[in-house]
Design a protein around this motif. Sequence first.
Motif, PDB file in Angstrom:
ATOM      1  N   GLU A  50     -37.716 -60.023  11.971  1.00  0.00           N
ATOM      2  CA  GLU A  50     -36.962 -61.200  12.415  1.00  0.00           C
ATOM      3  C   GLU A  50     -37.012 -62.234  11.294  1.00  0.00           C
ATOM      4  O   GLU A  50     -37.987 -62.987  11.172  1.00  0.00           O
ATOM      5  N   GLU A  53     -35.984 -67.686  13.077  1.00  0.00           N
ATOM      6  CA  GLU A  53     -36.307 -68.046  14.463  1.00  0.00           C
ATOM      7  C   GLU A  53     -35.762 -69.450  14.711  1.00  0.00           C
ATOM      8  O   GLU A  53     -36.095 -70.380  13.987  1.00  0.00           O
ATOM      9  N   THR A  63     -29.809 -64.416  25.815  1.00  0.00           N
ATOM     10  CA  THR A  63     -28.742 -63.837  24.997  1.00  0.00           C
ATOM     11  C   THR A  63     -28.110 -64.885  24.103  1.00  0.00           C
ATOM     12  O   THR A  63     -27.693 -64.587  22.983  1.00  0.00           O
ATOM     13  N   THR A  66     -30.191 -65.302  20.986  1.00  0.00           N
ATOM     14  CA  THR A  66     -29.925 -64.254  19.984  1.00  0.00           C
ATOM     15  C   THR A  66     -28.657 -64.547  19.218  1.00  0.00           C
ATOM     16  O   THR A  66     -28.583 -64.366  17.997  1.00  0.00           O
ATOM     17  N   TYR A  67     -27.644 -65.039  19.946  1.00  0.00           N
ATOM     18  CA  TYR A  67     -26.382 -65.377  19.282  1.00  0.00           C
ATOM     19  C   TYR A  67     -26.597 -66.495  18.272  1.00  0.00           C
ATOM     20  O   TYR A  67     -26.065 -66.449  17.151  1.00  0.00           O
ATOM     21  N   GLU A  69     -29.303 -67.345  16.644  1.00  0.00           N
ATOM     22  CA  GLU A  69     -30.045 -66.878  15.471  1.00  0.00           C
ATOM     23  C   GLU A  69     -29.175 -66.004  14.572  1.00  0.00           C
ATOM     24  O   GLU A  69     -29.237 -66.109  13.342  1.00  0.00           O
ATOM     25  N   ASN A  70     -28.360 -65.143  15.179  1.00  0.00           N
ATOM     26  CA  ASN A  70     -27.462 -64.310  14.366  1.00  0.00           C
ATOM     27  C   ASN A  70     -26.424 -65.165  13.652  1.00  0.00           C
ATOM     28  O   ASN A  70     -26.098 -64.919  12.484  1.00  0.00           O
TER      29      ASN A  70
END
Length: 413
Positions: A50, A53, A63, A66-67, A69-70
């Motif tokens: 990872e 963060e 979810t 996660t979006y 961070e991406n």
Amino acid sequence: MLYDFLGVYGKVGQSSRNDDDVFDRYSHRWTVVLLTIFTIAISAKQFVGEPIECIPPPDFSGTHKTYVENFCWIHYTYSIEDNTALTRDFVRGANGSRKTPYYIWIPYILIVAALCTYLPAWLWHIIGHRATIDIPAMINQVAKTNLTNTEERKTMLLILAKHYEKAQRYTKSKVHITDNLLKQCMSACMFFAGGGVLTGIYFFTKILYLINAIAQFFLINYYLQIDYWSYGQKVLHGILTGRDWLENKVIFPRIVYCDFTIRSLGDNNLNYTVQCALPVNLYNERIFAFYWFWLIFLSIVTFYGILIWFGHMSYHGRRSFLKKHLRINLELELTDNNKHLFNGFVNRHLGGDGILFLRLIAKNTNPVVAGELVEIMWQRYVKPVDKIEVISSKENLVDADVYLNGRHNSKND
């Protein structure tokens, strides 16, 4: 595919190359291995672990986190000073904030650096070995020979001497005019080393190693947009003063900020700014700190190696090298009678390419083998070929080209 990739880099660290010296190996072997290790370490953190963060807004679910961070990973982030208030003036990299879009490209930057470092060795392998003498093929025959067997060793060295003479005849033969002009210009540039196309290519390769070591600073400075020239000095100062390596974390920030927009139907767009941690920069700052010191070491060592070879190939260096081996193997002392022969042997028969060939044999095998080869080449030069005392039994002699191509069969087979 991974097995093939690792296999290619595994060969880089092996000692199977017999066409260079220890100064070249610092570049094309150990630097490439070092950069490969760095690339694997950073890639593992980026693509398996990872690398970032982020703290999502309170109303975001798992979810959505996660979006965020991406999104922040594939887009740029920015950093500001720790004692500066975060306001809208800093959003999207304006008014004193610093963009940090580079970290996603660091593995590729390291790969480019490794390819640039290996490029001089590749050019030497492609061009140098085809210029006059295929040095690795000849040295490999020495490595395959049982040196404790006097007959086999003498036979092999005689074959190398004959092969060298044949290669020199081909070099001096008439070819295309443009080819002759290019070789003559390159040989003329090596006037201090006795001339020779192979010698010119070898020195050009060494200069490329030095240029590469210095150009790495420009490469990293350009792509990372940092003052990499003073980076190592700041790291060293931080270590000596007992502080953190880079107190303000401007070059490789560990805390960054990211702006993104959630778009809805119509003009109802929500703008967010989140704070993120970049654990991957803990690796990056240490990798580039170590690499800074390695590049300094590599530049000094490569420059020192060039100076050493200037001394080896100078007028005095060439003659003292041959005198030492002739004195040891033939107990030959130069008198007025054979000084003329010695001058012709050094300048016309061997030249720069011949001395380079003998010195590389001495560096990649041992000085004893090189000295015995000098002895045989001297005897073949001072005596007519048909009057030379055969060093080994005739039935063991084979053609030089057949021997070098690995088809060594005696006549009794």
